[in-house]
Structures are given as C-alpha cells and as structure tokens.
Scaffold this motif. Structure first.
Motif, PDB file in Angstrom:
ATOM      1  N   UNK A 169       0.839  -1.208   0.000  1.00 28.31           N
ATOM      2  CA  UNK A 169       0.000   0.000   0.000  1.00 28.31           C
ATOM      3  C   UNK A 169       0.872   1.255   0.000  1.00 28.31           C
ATOM      4  N   UNK A 170       1.897   1.252   0.826  1.00 30.10           N
ATOM      5  CA  UNK A 170       2.798   2.411   0.905  1.00 30.10           C
ATOM      6  C   UNK A 170       3.618   2.556  -0.369  1.00 30.10           C
ATOM      7  N   UNK A 171       4.032   1.436  -0.928  1.00 26.87           N
ATOM      8  CA  UNK A 171       4.780   1.473  -2.182  1.00 26.87           C
ATOM      9  C   UNK A 171       3.938   2.067  -3.296  1.00 26.87           C
ATOM     10  N   UNK A 172       2.667   1.667  -3.365  1.00 32.81           N
ATOM     11  CA  UNK A 172       1.781   2.197  -4.400  1.00 32.81           C
ATOM     12  C   UNK A 172       1.548   3.693  -4.207  1.00 32.81           C
ATOM     13  N   UNK A 173       1.367   4.114  -2.945  1.00 32.04           N
ATOM     14  CA  UNK A 173       1.148   5.537  -2.677  1.00 32.04           C
ATOM     15  C   UNK A 173       2.378   6.353  -3.068  1.00 32.04           C
ATOM     16  N   UNK A 174       3.556   5.823  -2.826  1.00 33.29           N
ATOM     17  CA  UNK A 174       4.798   6.511  -3.202  1.00 33.29           C
ATOM     18  C   UNK A 174       4.926   6.577  -4.721  1.00 33.29           C
ATOM     19  N   UNK A 175       4.600   5.479  -5.391  1.00 27.65           N
ATOM     20  CA  UNK A 175       4.688   5.447  -6.855  1.00 27.65           C
ATOM     21  C   UNK A 175       3.706   6.412  -7.495  1.00 27.65           C
ATOM     22  N   UNK A 176       2.584   6.670  -6.844  1.00 27.33           N
ATOM     23  CA  UNK A 176       1.610   7.621  -7.388  1.00 27.33           C
ATOM     24  C   UNK A 176       2.208   9.020  -7.451  1.00 27.33           C
ATOM     25  N   UNK A 177       3.093   9.333  -6.526  1.00 25.95           N
ATOM     26  CA  UNK A 177       3.724  10.658  -6.522  1.00 25.95           C
ATOM     27  C   UNK A 177       4.957  10.707  -7.416  1.00 25.95           C
ATOM     28  N   UNK A 178       5.707   9.593  -7.446  1.00 25.33           N
ATOM     29  CA  UNK A 178       6.910   9.565  -8.291  1.00 25.33           C
ATOM     30  C   UNK A 178       7.258   8.113  -8.590  1.00 25.33           C
ATOM     31  N   UNK A 179       7.115   7.720  -9.830  1.00 28.07           N
ATOM     32  CA  UNK A 179       7.364   6.338 -10.233  1.00 28.07           C
ATOM     33  C   UNK A 179       8.850   6.039 -10.377  1.00 28.07           C
ATOM     34  N   UNK A 180       9.666   7.069 -10.629  1.00 26.41           N
ATOM     35  CA  UNK A 180      11.080   6.862 -10.943  1.00 26.41           C
ATOM     36  C   UNK A 180      11.837   6.007  -9.929  1.00 26.41           C
ATOM     37  N   UNK A 181      11.746   6.305  -8.619  1.00 25.91           N
ATOM     38  CA  UNK A 181      12.534   5.515  -7.670  1.00 25.91           C
ATOM     39  C   UNK A 181      12.174   4.037  -7.648  1.00 25.91           C
ATOM     40  N   UNK A 217       4.744  14.251 -22.896  1.00 25.47           N
ATOM     41  CA  UNK A 217       4.755  12.920 -23.499  1.00 25.47           C
ATOM     42  C   UNK A 217       5.303  11.875 -22.529  1.00 25.47           C
ATOM     43  N   UNK A 218       6.387  12.224 -21.833  1.00 22.05           N
ATOM     44  CA  UNK A 218       6.990  11.281 -20.898  1.00 22.05           C
ATOM     45  C   UNK A 218       6.069  10.992 -19.719  1.00 22.05           C
ATOM     46  N   UNK A 219       5.277  11.974 -19.335  1.00 20.77           N
ATOM     47  CA  UNK A 219       4.335  11.770 -18.222  1.00 20.77           C
ATOM     48  C   UNK A 219       3.350  10.656 -18.563  1.00 20.77           C
ATOM     49  N   UNK A 220       2.906  10.637 -19.817  1.00 17.06           N
ATOM     50  CA  UNK A 220       1.988   9.585 -20.247  1.00 17.06           C
ATOM     51  C   UNK A 220       2.649   8.219 -20.247  1.00 17.06           C
ATOM     52  N   UNK A 276       3.675   2.856 -17.034  1.00 20.23           N
ATOM     53  CA  UNK A 276       4.553   2.020 -16.220  1.00 20.23           C
ATOM     54  C   UNK A 276       4.065   1.965 -14.773  1.00 20.23           C
ATOM     55  N   UNK A 277       3.461   3.039 -14.313  1.00 24.13           N
ATOM     56  CA  UNK A 277       2.897   3.050 -12.956  1.00 24.13           C
ATOM     57  C   UNK A 277       1.759   2.026 -12.857  1.00 24.13           C
ATOM     58  N   UNK A 278       0.950   1.967 -13.893  1.00 18.06           N
ATOM     59  CA  UNK A 278      -0.150   0.998 -13.930  1.00 18.06           C
ATOM     60  C   UNK A 278       0.386  -0.428 -13.959  1.00 18.06           C
ATOM     61  N   UNK A 279       1.432  -0.643 -14.741  1.00 17.61           N
ATOM     62  CA  UNK A 279       2.048  -1.974 -14.827  1.00 17.61           C
ATOM     63  C   UNK A 279       2.625  -2.380 -13.477  1.00 17.61           C
ATOM     64  N   UNK A 280       3.294  -1.448 -12.808  1.00 23.59           N
ATOM     65  CA  UNK A 280       3.873  -1.743 -11.499  1.00 23.59           C
ATOM     66  C   UNK A 280       2.788  -2.104 -10.491  1.00 23.59           C
ATOM     67  N   UNK A 281       1.685  -1.365 -10.509  1.00 21.91           N
ATOM     68  CA  UNK A 281       0.586  -1.640  -9.580  1.00 21.91           C
ATOM     69  C   UNK A 281       0.027  -3.042  -9.809  1.00 21.91           C
ATOM     70  N   UNK A 282      -0.106  -3.440 -11.069  1.00 20.72           N
ATOM     71  CA  UNK A 282      -0.602  -4.788 -11.371  1.00 20.72           C
ATOM     72  C   UNK A 282       0.394  -5.852 -10.915  1.00 20.72           C
ATOM     73  N   UNK A 283       1.681  -5.580 -11.122  1.00 21.47           N
ATOM     74  CA  UNK A 283       2.708  -6.545 -10.718  1.00 21.47           C
ATOM     75  C   UNK A 283       2.728  -6.712  -9.199  1.00 21.47           C
ATOM     76  N   UNK A 284       2.625  -5.602  -8.469  1.00 21.81           N
ATOM     77  CA  UNK A 284       2.631  -5.682  -7.009  1.00 21.81           C
ATOM     78  C   UNK A 284       1.384  -6.385  -6.481  1.00 21.81           C
ATOM     79  N   UNK A 285       0.250  -6.148  -7.142  1.00 25.92           N
ATOM     80  CA  UNK A 285      -0.973  -6.845  -6.746  1.00 25.92           C
ATOM     81  C   UNK A 285      -0.815  -8.347  -6.945  1.00 25.92           C
ATOM     82  N   UNK A 286      -0.192  -8.729  -8.051  1.00 24.32           N
ATOM     83  CA  UNK A 286       0.014 -10.149  -8.323  1.00 24.32           C
ATOM     84  C   UNK A 286       0.975 -10.750  -7.298  1.00 24.32           C
ATOM     85  N   UNK A 287       2.004 -10.004  -6.920  1.00 21.44           N
ATOM     86  CA  UNK A 287       2.934 -10.499  -5.901  1.00 21.44           C
ATOM     87  C   UNK A 287       2.191 -10.811  -4.598  1.00 21.44           C
ATOM     88  N   UNK A 288       1.374  -9.848  -4.153  1.00 18.68           N
ATOM     89  CA  UNK A 288       0.648 -10.018  -2.899  1.00 18.68           C
ATOM     90  C   UNK A 288      -0.418 -11.104  -3.020  1.00 18.68           C
TER      91      UNK A 288
END
Length: 277
Positions: free
Chosen positions: A91-103, A212-215, A220-232
């Motif tokens: 949950x915290x990882x997803x909230x952090x990624x919502x603000x900045x996906x880069x890290x 363009x890069x924001x899009x 990638x943020x959406x992909x990460x969220x799906x991957x983390x959901x699958x992990x859990x």
C-alpha cells in the motif's frame, strides 16, 4: 494439537506503521527535491519494513519450533499479522509510486545484486512456488524416516496431493498473469520509441517532452501496480491453500531468503564501494 491460551503479542504501533503516514503526507513542488525526498522517505520506510520482517521471522520461528505448539487459532492470527505487514508495504509502495514512479524502477534501498533479479519493480511472483517446492523437498528429505515410521509431520514436507493440485492450478494462473504483465511492460517501454517521441528529438520544446513522458510513466505506474498486486495475491493464495503451521513454514522460508539475499547484496555493495572487491 495442544492448546495455548496466550496468543502471540501484537505490537500496537510499529516502526513501519509510524513511517508509512509520513510517506502519504508529504508533497514537494520541485521535481528534483520531490525525487530525492520520495527516495529518501521510502528508503527509511523500507528499513523499517526489514526490521519488522526480522521481528516477524523470530515470532514465526518460535511458533514452528515450540515444544508446546500453539493452537490453530493463534497460528492463524500470527500468519494474518505477518501478511498484514506485507499488505501495508505494498500500500505504501503504491502511494509513493503515485507521486513519483522513478525511484521504484531504480531503487537504492535494495542492493545491486537484488536489482539484477527484479521483475517489474520487485520479485517474480512465480518464484514463490519454486521457493515452496524447494523448502518442501528439503523438509521432506529431513523427516523422511519419521514419515516412513508413520510419524506426523507438520511442515511443508507434509503437503498433501490435494494441496499440490490446488497449488499447481494457482501457479499456472500466476504464470499466465505474469506473461500478460510482461507484455504490458514491453508495450509501455517500446512506446518511448514511437513516432511522436522521435519527432521530439529535434525539438527544443521541453514542456512537450515532459508531457509525453508523463503519459509513458503513467503506463509504467499501472504496470507496477498490477505486478505488485500479483505479488501479494500470489503470496496470499499460497497461504490460503496451506495448513496454518505450513503457512508459518512458508513465511519463514520467504523471510529468510529475502533477508539473506538483501544483507548479502548490501555487504557486497559496501565492499565494492570501499575498494575491497
């Protein structure tokens, strides 16, 4: 199984719980400051998570090796508490990624060794099944003579045929989901070379590049969220198909492997930085 009336202690407030709200509250306007702040804050949170995982590991080991084994109710409470810590981490990882996906795709809180084996910002879900089978085989071999003599074994060496069938179905579903996420990640990465991006090469319009890069990052943020959901979901799915004491042994194996690889990698990085390797 003998009863144990005293449940495992549940801390009311943990270091990880204290750190998580801070990650949800902060907002920094400047991009570079935000990037560094999010990275630093999640690093601190991750360190708290590792500390929590170490404490959980001790409690799990105590339950697995107790002379007076805890009853199933207390084992379920312990397993639920440990799983809740993983849920809070994602949950915290997803909230952090919502603000900045880069890290999330260039983490400094993990070691370079760990980063080599990452799949979409974390561990590959299907690896959990390999871990389960490896630990099951090791425990079965260690208790084989006891089993032959008709002894009752309460660990991963005692996984039944019905359980194995259910786990096999879950593994096939997980591999299919992994493949779909990998394809989505590939499409998002390939989009960086799309015609609209190539046309920007000769342009000095930085704002257009940012747009363009924001899009692309959002994909990638959406992909990460799906991957983390699958992990859990994979971890929880495996646990649901195990007996409580088996789930305890599985969580022990997962924590031991994660902590061992992390500490090994961090020590290797330290030696490299010091010029000792």
């Amino acid at each position: 199984m003998p009863d144990r009336t005293t449940p495992f202690p549940t801390p009311t407030t943990t270091p990880m719980e204290n750190q998580a709200p801070a990650l949800h509250r902060n907002g920094i306007s400047r991009n570079s400051e935000r990037f560094n702040s999010q990275r630093e804050q999640f690093t601190k949170f991750f360190e708290c998570f590792l500390s929590e995982q170490s404490h959980d590991l001790s409690a799990l080991r105590d339950a697995a090796t107790a002379v007076d084994p805890p009853n199933e109710s207390n084992l379920r409470q312990l397993v639920s508490r440990v799983v809740a810590h993983y849920e809070r981490y994602y949950e915290t990882k997803e909230a952090t990624a919502q603000r900045d996906i880069n890290p999330m795709f260039s983490p400094t809180w993990t070691s370079t060794t760990e980063n080599i084996f990452m799949w979409v910002g974390g561990w590959r879900p299907s690896a959990a099944f390999h871990l389960l089978h490896s630990k099951s085989g090791i425990q079965l071999e260690a208790r084989l003579q006891e089993i032959i003599r008709g002894g009752v074994v309460k660990d991963l060496g005692d996984v039944s045929a019905a359980q194995m069938q259910a786990l096999d179905r879950l593994q096939r579903e997980t591999v299919t989901a992994e493949r779909m996420i990998s394809e989505e990640a590939a499409e998002a990465q390939e989009a960086v070379a799309a015609a609209e991006m190539v046309q920007l090469v000769s342009s000095e319009d930085r704002s257009e590049m940012e747009s363009k890069m924001a899009g692309k990052k959002e994909r990638m943020r959406t992909v990460l969220a799906r991957a983390d959901r699958l992990r859990l979901d994979t971890m929880k799915g495996i646990i649901e198909k195990l007996e409580p004491i088996q789930a305890v042994h599985f969580l022990i194996a997962a924590a031991e492997l994660h902590l061992a690889v992390h500490h090994y990698g961090k020590e290797k990085d330290r030696l490299v930085a010091a010029g000792a390797m």
